[in-house]
Write an enzyme that holds these catalytic residues in place. Structure first.
Site, mmCIF file in Angstrom:
data_model
loop_
_atom_site.group_PDB
_atom_site.id
_atom_site.type_symbol
_atom_site.label_atom_id
_atom_site.label_comp_id
_atom_site.label_asym_id
_atom_site.label_seq_id
_atom_site.Cartn_x
_atom_site.Cartn_y
_atom_site.Cartn_z
ATOM 1 N N ARG A 162 0.835 -1.223 0.000
ATOM 2 C CA ARG A 162 0.000 0.000 0.000
ATOM 3 C C ARG A 162 0.866 1.268 0.000
ATOM 4 N NH1 ARG A 162 -3.035 -3.634 -0.555
ATOM 5 N NH2 ARG A 162 -5.209 -3.769 0.103
ATOM 6 N N SER A 237 -10.420 -0.273 3.183
ATOM 7 C CA SER A 237 -9.694 -0.402 4.450
ATOM 8 C C SER A 237 -9.252 0.989 4.916
ATOM 9 C CB SER A 237 -8.440 -1.254 4.265
ATOM 10 O OG SER A 237 -8.783 -2.517 3.782
ATOM 11 N N GLU A 333 -4.667 4.181 6.256
ATOM 12 C CA GLU A 333 -4.335 3.878 4.859
ATOM 13 C C GLU A 333 -4.884 4.972 3.952
ATOM 14 O OE1 GLU A 333 -5.105 1.946 1.180
ATOM 15 O OE2 GLU A 333 -6.022 0.467 2.513
HETATM 16 N N1 EPU Z 1 -10.845 -10.150 10.331
HETATM 17 C C1 EPU Z 1 -11.527 -10.156 11.511
HETATM 18 N N2 EPU Z 1 -12.531 -9.247 11.688
HETATM 19 C C2 EPU Z 1 -12.866 -8.346 10.733
HETATM 20 C C3 EPU Z 1 -12.149 -8.329 9.524
HETATM 21 C C4 EPU Z 1 -11.138 -9.252 9.334
HETATM 22 O O1 EPU Z 1 -11.260 -10.961 12.387
HETATM 23 O O2 EPU Z 1 -13.790 -7.570 10.974
HETATM 24 C C5 EPU Z 1 -9.805 -11.170 10.112
HETATM 25 C C6 EPU Z 1 -10.324 -12.233 9.131
HETATM 26 O O3 EPU Z 1 -10.986 -13.242 9.788
HETATM 27 C C7 EPU Z 1 -9.060 -12.728 8.507
HETATM 28 C C8 EPU Z 1 -8.172 -11.506 8.486
HETATM 29 O O4 EPU Z 1 -8.705 -10.601 9.429
HETATM 30 O O5 EPU Z 1 -8.418 -13.685 9.298
HETATM 31 C C9 EPU Z 1 -8.038 -10.878 7.124
HETATM 32 O O6 EPU Z 1 -9.285 -10.391 6.674
HETATM 33 P P1 EPU Z 1 -9.581 -10.117 5.112
HETATM 34 O O7 EPU Z 1 -9.286 -11.317 4.312
HETATM 35 O O8 EPU Z 1 -10.953 -9.536 5.014
HETATM 36 O O9 EPU Z 1 -8.496 -9.079 4.659
HETATM 37 P P2 EPU Z 1 -7.878 -7.781 5.355
HETATM 38 O O10 EPU Z 1 -6.486 -8.082 5.748
HETATM 39 O O11 EPU Z 1 -8.803 -7.276 6.410
HETATM 40 C C10 EPU Z 1 -6.833 -6.864 3.147
HETATM 41 C C11 EPU Z 1 -6.818 -5.565 2.380
HETATM 42 C C12 EPU Z 1 -8.103 -5.381 1.588
HETATM 43 C C13 EPU Z 1 -8.245 -6.548 0.624
HETATM 44 C C14 EPU Z 1 -8.233 -7.861 1.425
HETATM 45 C C15 EPU Z 1 -8.232 -9.077 0.528
HETATM 46 C C16 EPU Z 1 -5.389 -4.056 3.650
HETATM 47 C C17 EPU Z 1 -5.331 -2.877 4.551
HETATM 48 N N3 EPU Z 1 -6.614 -4.462 3.307
HETATM 49 O O12 EPU Z 1 -7.873 -6.763 4.120
HETATM 50 O O13 EPU Z 1 -7.976 -4.204 0.829
HETATM 51 O O14 EPU Z 1 -9.437 -6.456 -0.131
HETATM 52 O O15 EPU Z 1 -7.037 -7.948 2.233
HETATM 53 O O16 EPU Z 1 -7.010 -9.210 -0.118
HETATM 54 O O17 EPU Z 1 -4.361 -4.604 3.287
HETATM 55 C C18 EPU Z 1 -8.370 -1.853 0.765
HETATM 56 O O18 EPU Z 1 -7.152 -1.702 0.699
HETATM 57 O O19 EPU Z 1 -9.160 -0.868 0.775
HETATM 58 C C19 EPU Z 1 -8.931 -3.201 0.874
HETATM 59 C C20 EPU Z 1 -10.235 -3.431 1.025
#
Ligand code: EPU
Length: 337
Positions: A162, A237, A333
């Site tokens: 990012r 995010s 972010e």
């Molecule tokens: N999780 C929770 N609670 C929540 C959300 C997530 O426990 O409310 C846990 C999930 O269970 C999982 C982990 O966090 O174990 C990861 O969650 P998720 O797969 O939804 O991905 P993320 O790390 O929260 C990142 C990116 C997203 C992208 C997704 C999928 C960043 C800051 N965010 O989210 O990007 O769509 O991975 O690749 O890196 C964005 O940048 O705007 C964005 C949406």
């Protein structure tokens, strides 16, 4: 070129924050862009792309330049790959769909990400195991101070999680005009290793997915977890996933045995901020017209007429709480203005 006065930016930012641009100009060609940059009448400019990664907290006194450069062009094509150039004002998701229709592979995992092509390199957009840098060839950008156009290679952009040179040393200095991508025309590399994608494809009984199948799976996953900015204002995010030392992680794991992590190196791990925010009790919390999304705690939302300052204060409260409970610094972010 007609500069409009007192324009509401509500429909120009995916958070749907109703601040006012005192002076506003939408530019659809480079000649006009150069001309207005030279003009001394409005010495300070505010560059607005797709408005998908920003939180606006006040009216904007500077001249708002809306980058509305359109056009997609195939530069060259071989049996296996293609170079495609898209202008900065093209909507990102529409560009992804166009590529899939041409059978150009590489960005299907980045389906449904809000924003425009021109802002995608700034934060090296990424999702479901793919980052923009994986398909990026080069971009052309206009130097605001001199009006010169420079080509940036992948190395020049210094892409990171990012992050890019456009968020650091060169912040505010360049306007990205177009981006060139290297995509595949056959034997596409189908990336389904991100858990949710393979589950989604399995549910649909798809064993040999095409790029269109992957795109549809990503669209289904994103739609189930992330609010559609057309319905509920948001900027995806709000925070980056923090990277901490393995030592600190081991200590945290002692107190929070379920805490997830992704290995970065022998010394570093990335922790999902969504998990931290959920476990700090914020998931689904609403405060009047704004709050934390019920399906993804990393996303702050505007249910209607929220004020950017209130959302900023909520983000600060979340940062303080995460620091207090987990001793982790959450970094925003989105860009805050
Ligand atoms: N999780 C929770 N609670 C929540 C959300 C997530 O426990 O409310 C846990 C999930 O269970 C999982 C982990 O966090 O174990 C990861 O969650 P998720 O797969 O939804 O991905 P993320 O790390 O929260 C990142 C990116 C997203 C992208 C997704 C999928 C960043 C800051 N965010 O989210 O990007 O769509 O991975 O690749 O890196 C964005 O940048 O705007 C964005 C949406």
């Amino acid at each position: 070129m007609i500069i409009q006065k007192n324009i509401s930016l509500k429909s120009f930012n995916t958070f749907g924050i109703d601040v006012c641009a005192k002076h506003f100009l939408s530019v659809n060609n480079i000649a006009d862009l150069k001309k207005v940059l030279k003009s001394q009448i409005y010495p300070d400019k505010f560059i607005l792309g797709g408005g998908s990664n920003m939180l606006l907290t006040k009216d904007i006194e500077k001249l708002v330049l809306h980058i509305n450069l359109k056009g997609i062009e195939v530069i060259s094509k071989t049996d296996t790959s293609v170079f495609v150039k898209a202008n900065a004002g093209e909507n990102w998701h529409e560009f992804v769909i166009w590529c899939i229709e041409q059978n150009f592979g590489g960005i299907e995992n980045l389906s449904l990400i809000p924003g425009n092509v021109g802002t995608a390199p700034i934060q090296n957009i990424g999702a479901y195991g793919v980052e923009l840098k994986d398909v990026f060839e080069s971009c052309e950008a206009l130097h605001i101070a001199s009006g010169e156009i420079k080509t940036f290679t992948k190395e020049d952009c210094q892409f990171d999680y990012r992050n890019s040179v456009f968020k650091n040393e060169l912040k505010g200095q360049y306007i990205i005009l177009n981006v060139a991508f290297k995509l595949t025309t056959q034997n596409h590399t189908i990336k389904t290793s991100y858990g949710a994608i393979s589950n989604e494809l399995e549910n649909q009984n798809i064993t040999k997915p095409t790029i269109k199948d992957v795109s549809n799976a990503v669209i289904a996953i994103r739609s189930s977890k992330l609010p559609d900015p057309k319905e509920i204002g948001n900027s995806g995010s709000f925070f980056k996933n923090p990277i901490i030392s393995v030592t600190q992680f081991e200590k945290l794991k002692h107190n929070f045995p379920d805490i997830p992590s992704y290995t970065i190196s022998n010394e570093l791990v990335k922790v999902p901020a969504g998990w931290l925010i959920e476990h700090a009790g914020f998931k689904g919390k609403t405060f009047g017209d704004y709050g934390v999304h019920k399906n993804q705690a990393l996303v702050l939302v505007n249910y209607g007429n929220a004020n950017g300052g209130d959302i900023l204060n909520l983000s600060k409260l979340i940062q303080l709480t995460i620091k207090r409970i987990f001793d982790i610094n959450l970094e925003a972010e989105v860009n805050i203005f």
